[in-house]
Design a protein around this motif. Structure first.
Motif, PDB file in Angstrom:
ATOM      1  N   ASP A  98       0.853  -1.300   0.078  1.00  0.00           N
ATOM      2  CA  ASP A  98       0.044  -0.039   0.073  1.00  0.00           C
ATOM      3  C   ASP A  98       0.817   1.510   0.055  1.00  0.00           C
ATOM      4  N   GLY A  99       2.246   1.063  -0.130  1.00  0.00           N
ATOM      5  CA  GLY A  99       3.080   2.301  -0.140  1.00  0.00           C
ATOM      6  C   GLY A  99       3.656   2.617   1.211  1.00  0.00           C
ATOM      7  N   SER A 100       3.215   2.096   2.148  1.00  0.00           N
ATOM      8  CA  SER A 100       3.887   2.355   3.659  1.00  0.00           C
ATOM      9  C   SER A 100       4.962   1.485   3.971  1.00  0.00           C
ATOM     10  N   ILE A 101       5.632   1.900   5.059  1.00  0.00           N
ATOM     11  CA  ILE A 101       6.601   0.903   5.385  1.00  0.00           C
ATOM     12  C   ILE A 101       6.581   0.941   6.982  1.00  0.00           C
ATOM     13  N   GLU A 102       7.096  -0.319   7.545  1.00  0.00           N
ATOM     14  CA  GLU A 102       6.953  -0.592   8.749  1.00  0.00           C
ATOM     15  C   GLU A 102       8.046  -1.204   9.615  1.00  0.00           C
ATOM     16  N   ALA A 103       8.316  -0.967  10.631  1.00  0.00           N
ATOM     17  CA  ALA A 103       9.470  -1.694  11.486  1.00  0.00           C
ATOM     18  C   ALA A 103       8.856  -2.062  12.830  1.00  0.00           C
ATOM     19  N   GLU A 104       9.372  -3.256  13.584  1.00  0.00           N
ATOM     20  CA  GLU A 104       8.847  -3.257  14.913  1.00  0.00           C
ATOM     21  C   GLU A 104      10.102  -3.341  15.801  1.00  0.00           C
ATOM     22  N   VAL A 105      10.244  -2.734  16.940  1.00  0.00           N
ATOM     23  CA  VAL A 105      11.391  -2.861  17.683  1.00  0.00           C
ATOM     24  C   VAL A 105      11.014  -2.693  19.192  1.00  0.00           C
ATOM     25  N   THR A 106      11.723  -3.121  20.097  1.00  0.00           N
ATOM     26  CA  THR A 106      11.662  -3.305  21.584  1.00  0.00           C
ATOM     27  C   THR A 106      12.805  -2.692  21.913  1.00  0.00           C
ATOM     28  N   LEU A 107      12.449  -1.378  22.752  1.00  0.00           N
ATOM     29  CA  LEU A 107      13.585  -0.597  23.351  1.00  0.00           C
ATOM     30  C   LEU A 107      13.837  -0.605  24.461  1.00  0.00           C
ATOM     31  N   MET A 143      15.996  16.396   2.083  1.00  0.00           N
ATOM     32  CA  MET A 143      16.484  16.456   3.299  1.00  0.00           C
ATOM     33  C   MET A 143      15.005  17.131   4.308  1.00  0.00           C
ATOM     34  N   THR A 144      15.264  16.713   5.472  1.00  0.00           N
ATOM     35  CA  THR A 144      14.108  17.262   6.386  1.00  0.00           C
ATOM     36  C   THR A 144      14.273  18.729   6.296  1.00  0.00           C
ATOM     37  N   ALA A 145      12.952  19.556   6.011  1.00  0.00           N
ATOM     38  CA  ALA A 145      12.926  20.704   6.261  1.00  0.00           C
ATOM     39  C   ALA A 145      11.999  21.069   7.596  1.00  0.00           C
ATOM     40  N   GLU A 146      11.143  20.232   7.679  1.00  0.00           N
ATOM     41  CA  GLU A 146      10.142  20.502   8.932  1.00  0.00           C
ATOM     42  C   GLU A 146       9.644  19.113   9.517  1.00  0.00           C
ATOM     43  N   LEU A 147       9.642  19.136  10.820  1.00  0.00           N
ATOM     44  CA  LEU A 147       9.196  17.764  11.300  1.00  0.00           C
ATOM     45  C   LEU A 147       8.418  18.188  12.466  1.00  0.00           C
ATOM     46  N   THR A 148       7.037  17.799  12.530  1.00  0.00           N
ATOM     47  CA  THR A 148       6.102  18.012  13.305  1.00  0.00           C
ATOM     48  C   THR A 148       5.607  16.973  14.312  1.00  0.00           C
ATOM     49  N   LEU A 149       5.917  16.886  15.710  1.00  0.00           N
ATOM     50  CA  LEU A 149       5.635  15.578  16.322  1.00  0.00           C
ATOM     51  C   LEU A 149       4.249  16.097  17.222  1.00  0.00           C
ATOM     52  N   ARG A 150       3.549  15.158  17.344  1.00  0.00           N
ATOM     53  CA  ARG A 150       2.431  14.978  18.512  1.00  0.00           C
ATOM     54  C   ARG A 150       2.653  14.102  19.379  1.00  0.00           C
ATOM     55  N   TYR A 151       2.786  14.212  20.877  1.00  0.00           N
ATOM     56  CA  TYR A 151       2.879  12.902  21.691  1.00  0.00           C
ATOM     57  C   TYR A 151       1.576  12.853  22.170  1.00  0.00           C
ATOM     58  N   HIS A 152       0.698  11.571  21.833  1.00  0.00           N
ATOM     59  CA  HIS A 152      -0.433  11.550  22.417  1.00  0.00           C
ATOM     60  C   HIS A 152      -0.459  10.728  23.706  1.00  0.00           C
ATOM     61  N   ARG A 153       0.648   9.830  23.946  1.00  0.00           N
ATOM     62  CA  ARG A 153       0.828   9.120  25.099  1.00  0.00           C
ATOM     63  C   ARG A 153       2.222   8.737  25.225  1.00  0.00           C
ATOM     64  N   ARG A 154       2.717   8.138  26.332  1.00  0.00           N
ATOM     65  CA  ARG A 154       3.984   7.572  26.579  1.00  0.00           C
ATOM     66  C   ARG A 154       4.261   6.505  25.508  1.00  0.00           C
ATOM     67  N   VAL A 155       5.523   6.357  25.290  1.00  0.00           N
ATOM     68  CA  VAL A 155       5.947   5.191  24.370  1.00  0.00           C
ATOM     69  C   VAL A 155       6.927   4.383  25.485  1.00  0.00           C
ATOM     70  N   PRO A 156       6.228   2.997  25.520  1.00  0.00           N
ATOM     71  CA  PRO A 156       6.820   2.144  26.692  1.00  0.00           C
ATOM     72  C   PRO A 156       8.063   1.658  26.144  1.00  0.00           C
ATOM     73  N   LEU A 157       8.941   1.467  27.089  1.00  0.00           N
ATOM     74  CA  LEU A 157      10.116   0.508  26.993  1.00  0.00           C
ATOM     75  C   LEU A 157       9.701  -0.797  27.315  1.00  0.00           C
ATOM     76  N   PHE A 158      10.472  -1.974  26.801  1.00  0.00           N
ATOM     77  CA  PHE A 158      10.290  -3.124  26.952  1.00  0.00           C
ATOM     78  C   PHE A 158       8.935  -3.961  26.316  1.00  0.00           C
ATOM     79  N   ARG A 159       8.211  -3.107  25.420  1.00  0.00           N
ATOM     80  CA  ARG A 159       7.241  -3.601  24.930  1.00  0.00           C
ATOM     81  C   ARG A 159       7.326  -3.447  23.342  1.00  0.00           C
ATOM     82  N   PRO A 160       6.894  -4.317  22.231  1.00  0.00           N
ATOM     83  CA  PRO A 160       7.109  -4.051  21.058  1.00  0.00           C
ATOM     84  C   PRO A 160       6.559  -2.927  20.529  1.00  0.00           C
ATOM     85  N   LEU A 161       7.083  -1.883  19.612  1.00  0.00           N
ATOM     86  CA  LEU A 161       6.646  -0.859  19.330  1.00  0.00           C
ATOM     87  C   LEU A 161       6.631  -1.060  17.452  1.00  0.00           C
TER      88      LEU A 161
END
Length: 204
Positions: A98-107, A143-161
Motif C-alpha cells: 500500500d506504499g507504507s513501510i513498517e518496523a517493529e522494535v523493542t527499546l 532533506m528534512t525541512a520541517e518535522l512536526t510531532l504530536r505526543y499522544h501518550r507515553r511510548v513504553p520501553l520493554f514492549r514491541p513498538l
C-alpha cells in the motif's frame, strides 16, 4: 511493490558483530548502574583498552566518510538502522504494497526518558529516519525541512513498538510524509514531515 533496498544486511562477523556486542555493553551498563556487584573499575579498564585499540587503528575521518558513503542503497552507519552503529536499536523496515513501510522494535533502558518510557527525542529521531525511508520506498528523496510531532501518550520501553511511515505527496521539490509510533494497538506519537529534494553529494 518495487525493487528498493530499505535495510542494510547485518553480518555475523566483522564490525557488525563488534557493534552488536557494543550494544550489549551499553544496555548492560545502563541496567547495572551503581547497584551492580560487577567490578566496574575493571570493566572501565578493559573498555578503555578496547577504545585504545580502535583509536590506534582507525582511519582518518575524511577516509572513513568516503568509505561510509560508497556504493548505493541504504546506509550502514545511521543511528536508527545502521548495523555499524551501536546506538541504533536497530530498526528493520518492511515495505508494504500500500506504499507504507513498517518496523517493529523493542527499546531498552538506554533509550529511556520518563520512567520506563522512551525519550521524546529518541522518538523524534526514529520517526525522522522512518519518514526518510518512506520517501525512499515511495520513489522520492530529500532533506528534512520541517518535522512536526504530536505526543499522544507515553511510548513504553520493554514492549514491541510498531513504527510506520508513508509518503503522502510530491509537489516539485517538496515532499510530504507522515508516520507514527504505536504500542499495543494504540498510537503514541504521530509525525508529519516536509522534505526538500536536494542532492547533497557524497564525500570524495
Amino acid at each position: 511493490m518495487m525493487s528498493v533496498e530499505l535495510n542494510s544486511t547485518a553480518n555475523d562477523t566483522g564490525v557488525d558483530a563488534a557493534v552488536a556486542a557494543a550494544r550489549r555493553v551499553i544496555a548492560g551498563l545502563v541496567r547495572a548502574g551503581d547497584l551492580s556487584g560487577a567490578d566496574m573499575a575493571g570493566i572501565a579498564e578493559r573498555l578503555n583498552a578496547v577504545a585504545d585499540d580502535l583509536d590506534r587503528d582507525a582511519p582518518d575521518v575524511e577516509d572513513r566518510l568516503v568509505n561510509m558513503w560508497r556504493g548505493d542503497g541504504t546506509t550502514r552507519h545511521d543511528p536508527a538502522t545502521g548495523p555499524e552503529n551501536p546506538i541504533a536499536p536497530p530498526l528493520t523496515f518492511e515495505g508494504k504494497d500500500d506504499g507504507s513501510i513498517e518496523a517493529e522494535v523493542t527499546l531498552d533502558l538506554p533509550y529511556q526518558g520518563p520512567p520506563a518510557s522512551v525519550h521524546g527525542g529518541v522518538s523524534a529521531l526514529l520517526l525522522d529516519h522512518t519518514l526518510g525511508v518512506a520517501n525512499h520506498w515511495g520513489g522520492a528523496a530529500g532533506m528534512t525541512a520541517e518535522l512536526t510531532l504530536r505526543y499522544h501518550r507515553r511510548v513504553p520501553l520493554f514492549r514491541p513498538l510498531t513504527i510506520s511511515g508513508r509518503l503522502l505527496s510530491v509537489d516539485g521539490r517538496k515532499i510530504r510524509t507522515a508516520g507514527s509510533i504505536s504500542a499495543d494497538g494504540e498510537v503514541c506519537v504521530t509525525a508529519e514531515g516536509l522534505f526538500i529534494s536536494k542532492d547533497m553529494g557524497r564525500p570524495r
